[in-house]
Motif scaffolding. Structure first.
Motif, PDB file in Angstrom:
ATOM      1  N   VAL A   1     -12.275 -15.054 -38.376  1.00  0.00           N
ATOM      2  CA  VAL A   1     -12.764 -16.161 -39.193  1.00  0.00           C
ATOM      3  C   VAL A   1     -12.712 -15.837 -40.679  1.00  0.00           C
ATOM      4  N   LEU A   2     -13.113 -14.623 -41.051  1.00  0.00           N
ATOM      5  CA  LEU A   2     -13.242 -14.262 -42.456  1.00  0.00           C
ATOM      6  C   LEU A   2     -12.102 -13.382 -42.968  1.00  0.00           C
ATOM      7  N   GLY A   3     -11.302 -12.850 -42.065  1.00  0.00           N
ATOM      8  CA  GLY A   3     -10.222 -11.968 -42.488  1.00  0.00           C
ATOM      9  C   GLY A   3     -10.697 -10.585 -42.905  1.00  0.00           C
ATOM     10  N   ILE A   4     -11.930 -10.220 -42.530  1.00  0.00           N
ATOM     11  CA  ILE A   4     -12.438  -8.886 -42.867  1.00  0.00           C
ATOM     12  C   ILE A   4     -11.654  -7.835 -42.083  1.00  0.00           C
ATOM     13  N   ALA A   5     -11.195  -6.792 -42.775  1.00  0.00           N
ATOM     14  CA  ALA A   5     -10.390  -5.705 -42.191  1.00  0.00           C
ATOM     15  C   ALA A   5      -8.995  -6.173 -41.775  1.00  0.00           C
ATOM     16  N   TYR A   6      -8.547  -7.294 -42.315  1.00  0.00           N
ATOM     17  CA  TYR A   6      -7.227  -7.840 -41.965  1.00  0.00           C
ATOM     18  C   TYR A   6      -6.131  -6.785 -42.079  1.00  0.00           C
ATOM     19  N   HIS A   7      -6.155  -6.019 -43.155  1.00  0.00           N
ATOM     20  CA  HIS A   7      -5.081  -5.051 -43.403  1.00  0.00           C
ATOM     21  C   HIS A   7      -5.253  -3.750 -42.620  1.00  0.00           C
ATOM     22  N   ASP A   8      -6.345  -3.635 -41.869  1.00  0.00           N
ATOM     23  CA  ASP A   8      -6.500  -2.479 -40.990  1.00  0.00           C
ATOM     24  C   ASP A   8      -5.716  -2.651 -39.692  1.00  0.00           C
TER      25      ASP A   8
ATOM     26  N   PRO B   1       0.950  -5.353 -39.023  1.00  0.00           N
ATOM     27  CA  PRO B   1       1.594  -6.666 -38.896  1.00  0.00           C
ATOM     28  C   PRO B   1       2.022  -6.966 -37.466  1.00  0.00           C
ATOM     29  N   GLU B   2       2.451  -5.936 -36.751  1.00  0.00           N
ATOM     30  CA  GLU B   2       2.883  -6.121 -35.362  1.00  0.00           C
ATOM     31  C   GLU B   2       1.705  -6.521 -34.476  1.00  0.00           C
ATOM     32  N   GLN B   3       0.561  -5.895 -34.686  1.00  0.00           N
ATOM     33  CA  GLN B   3      -0.622  -6.258 -33.909  1.00  0.00           C
ATOM     34  C   GLN B   3      -1.034  -7.703 -34.186  1.00  0.00           C
ATOM     35  N   ARG B   4      -1.089  -8.062 -35.457  1.00  0.00           N
ATOM     36  CA  ARG B   4      -1.478  -9.426 -35.810  1.00  0.00           C
ATOM     37  C   ARG B   4      -0.517 -10.442 -35.212  1.00  0.00           C
ATOM     38  N   GLN B   5       0.771 -10.142 -35.284  1.00  0.00           N
ATOM     39  CA  GLN B   5       1.769 -11.073 -34.767  1.00  0.00           C
ATOM     40  C   GLN B   5       1.682 -11.217 -33.255  1.00  0.00           C
ATOM     41  N   HIS B   6       1.509 -10.075 -32.559  1.00  0.00           N
ATOM     42  CA  HIS B   6       1.484 -10.109 -31.101  1.00  0.00           C
ATOM     43  C   HIS B   6       0.270 -10.883 -30.593  1.00  0.00           C
ATOM     44  N   VAL B   7      -0.875 -10.648 -31.219  1.00  0.00           N
ATOM     45  CA  VAL B   7      -2.083 -11.372 -30.819  1.00  0.00           C
ATOM     46  C   VAL B   7      -1.904 -12.874 -31.045  1.00  0.00           C
ATOM     47  N   CYS B   8      -1.389 -13.239 -32.208  1.00  0.00           N
ATOM     48  CA  CYS B   8      -1.265 -14.661 -32.543  1.00  0.00           C
ATOM     49  C   CYS B   8      -0.104 -15.334 -31.813  1.00  0.00           C
ATOM     50  N   ASP B   9       0.866 -14.561 -31.363  1.00  0.00           N
ATOM     51  CA  ASP B   9       1.917 -15.134 -30.521  1.00  0.00           C
ATOM     52  C   ASP B   9       1.347 -15.594 -29.186  1.00  0.00           C
ATOM     53  N   HIS B  10       0.405 -14.808 -28.655  1.00  0.00           N
ATOM     54  CA  HIS B  10      -0.179 -15.132 -27.353  1.00  0.00           C
ATOM     55  C   HIS B  10      -1.317 -16.145 -27.466  1.00  0.00           C
ATOM     56  N   HIS B  11      -2.094 -16.048 -28.540  1.00  0.00           N
ATOM     57  CA  HIS B  11      -3.237 -16.956 -28.724  1.00  0.00           C
ATOM     58  C   HIS B  11      -3.219 -17.445 -30.170  1.00  0.00           C
ATOM     59  N   PRO B  12      -2.449 -18.489 -30.415  1.00  0.00           N
ATOM     60  CA  PRO B  12      -2.121 -18.899 -31.789  1.00  0.00           C
ATOM     61  C   PRO B  12      -3.322 -19.417 -32.587  1.00  0.00           C
ATOM     62  N   ARG B  13      -3.236 -19.180 -33.874  1.00  0.00           N
ATOM     63  CA  ARG B  13      -4.100 -19.870 -34.830  1.00  0.00           C
ATOM     64  C   ARG B  13      -3.408 -21.190 -35.151  1.00  0.00           C
ATOM     65  N   GLU B  14      -4.031 -22.289 -34.779  1.00  0.00           N
ATOM     66  CA  GLU B  14      -3.384 -23.580 -34.980  1.00  0.00           C
ATOM     67  C   GLU B  14      -3.302 -23.909 -36.465  1.00  0.00           C
ATOM     68  N   ALA B  15      -2.472 -24.872 -36.797  1.00  0.00           N
ATOM     69  CA  ALA B  15      -2.343 -25.296 -38.189  1.00  0.00           C
ATOM     70  C   ALA B  15      -3.715 -25.700 -38.740  1.00  0.00           C
ATOM     71  N   ASN B  16      -3.967 -25.301 -39.991  1.00  0.00           N
ATOM     72  CA  ASN B  16      -5.252 -25.611 -40.639  1.00  0.00           C
ATOM     73  C   ASN B  16      -6.447 -25.024 -39.891  1.00  0.00           C
ATOM     74  N   PHE B  17      -6.267 -23.844 -39.285  1.00  0.00           N
ATOM     75  CA  PHE B  17      -7.367 -23.236 -38.535  1.00  0.00           C
ATOM     76  C   PHE B  17      -8.606 -23.063 -39.399  1.00  0.00           C
ATOM     77  N   LYS B  18      -8.418 -22.632 -40.640  1.00  0.00           N
ATOM     78  CA  LYS B  18      -9.577 -22.371 -41.496  1.00  0.00           C
ATOM     79  C   LYS B  18     -10.459 -23.608 -41.640  1.00  0.00           C
ATOM     80  N   GLU B  19      -9.836 -24.735 -41.968  1.00  0.00           N
ATOM     81  CA  GLU B  19     -10.603 -25.970 -42.115  1.00  0.00           C
ATOM     82  C   GLU B  19     -11.167 -26.430 -40.771  1.00  0.00           C
ATOM     83  N   ASN B  20     -10.366 -26.300 -39.724  1.00  0.00           N
ATOM     84  CA  ASN B  20     -10.780 -26.822 -38.422  1.00  0.00           C
ATOM     85  C   ASN B  20     -11.912 -26.020 -37.794  1.00  0.00           C
TER      86      ASN B  20
END
Length: 213
Positions: free
Chosen positions: A136-143, A146-165
Motif C-alpha cells: 500500500v505504501l511502498g515501504i521497503a520497495y527497493h529492498d 525487480p524480478e521479485q516485484r515483477q513475478h509477484v505482480c505477474d501472478h497477482h496484478p496491481r490493477e490500473a489506478n490501484f493507489k486511488e482504488n
C-alpha cells in the motif's frame, strides 16, 4: 504441486485452501490480489531478514486482513481491522487451530494499520504489517529485487489506478462508522474522501471530559 511465486511456496493445506476460497468468494479482485501480495511481500521480507515464521499462519493473517472492509464481515461499530481479526478467529477455531496461533493471527490483523508496534512483536505479526506497508505504501520497495516485484505482480496484478482504488475501498468500508478511525491512519482516508468527516481531537477530548481539573 503448490504454486511457487518469487521463490515463495504458497501454503496448500486444507485450511489454506479453504481460506483462499472464502476470500475469493467474499472480496473483489482488488482486495483478493492485494491480500495475496501482502502474504508474498511478508514472506519475502521474512526470508530476507532470516526470520523463522509459520507461512500458513502468515498466509491466514494476510488473507483475512481486509475482510472487515467487506459488507459480509463489517460490524456497525468496530474497527474494520478488528472485524477482519474476528472473522479470522472464527474461521481458524472452526478448524481446531490452537488458541495461541489464533491469537497471533488475530493480533496481526488487528494491528496492521497501527504503525510502530507490530514491528516489535513476533515475526508473524510484524510480517503481516510489513507486507501491507510494502503493497500500500511502498515501504521497503527497493529492498525487493525487480524480478521479485515483477513475478509477484505477474501472478497477482496491481490493477490500473490501484493507489486511488485501494483508498476508495478503505473509505467505503469505514464511512458509516467514522468514530472507529480515531487514533489510526484511516482518519486520513475519511479526511480525503468524506467532506462531512470531522476528525476527532485527542486534546479536545481530554479538555472536554467530565473531570473538573
Amino acid at each position: 504441486m503448490p504454486e511457487i511465486i518469487a521463490g515463495v511456496r504458497l501454503p496448500d493445506s486444507a485450511i489454506a485452501r479453504a481460506a483462499t476460497q472464502l476470500v475469493r468468494d467474499t472480496e473483489d479482485d482488488l482486495l483478493y490480489n492485494h491480500s495475496l501480495r501482502v502474504f508474498l511481500w511478508g514472506a519475502l521480507t521474512g526470508m530476507r531478514r532470516g526470520l523463522k515464521v509459520d507461512h500458513e499462519l502468515l498466509y491466514l493473517g494476510a488473507m483475512f486482513h481486509d475482510m472487515g472492509l467487506t459488507e459480509k464481515y463489517s460490524s456497525p461499530n468496530l474497527r474494520f481491522e478488528v472485524d477482519g481479526a474476528n472473522a479470522a478467529r472464527d474461521f481458524m477455531m472452526s478448524y481446531g487451530v490452537p488458541e495461541r496461533d489464533v491469537e497471533e493471527v488475530w493480533t496481526a490483523i488487528a494491528l496492521h494499520t497501527t504503525p510502530g508496534i507490530p514491528e516489535h512483536m513476533r515475526p508473524m505479526v510484524a510480517l503481516v504489517t510489513a507486507g501491507v506497508e510494502m503493497d500500500v505504501l511502498g515501504i521497503a520497495y527497493h529492498d525487493f529485487t525487480p524480478e521479485q516485484r515483477q513475478h509477484v505482480c505477474d501472478h497477482h496484478p496491481r490493477e490500473a489506478n490501484f493507489k486511488e482504488n485501494i483508498i476508495d475501498h478503505f473509505a467505503r468500508g469505514i464511512v458509516k462508522k467514522p468514530l472507529t478511525t480515531f487514533g489510526n491512519v484511516k482518519a486520513d482516508v475519511l479526511a480525503l474522501k468524506d467532506m462531512n468527516y470531522v476528525r476527532q481531537n485527542f486534546c479536545s477530548i481530554i479538555l472536554g471530559s467530565a473531570w473538573p481539573n
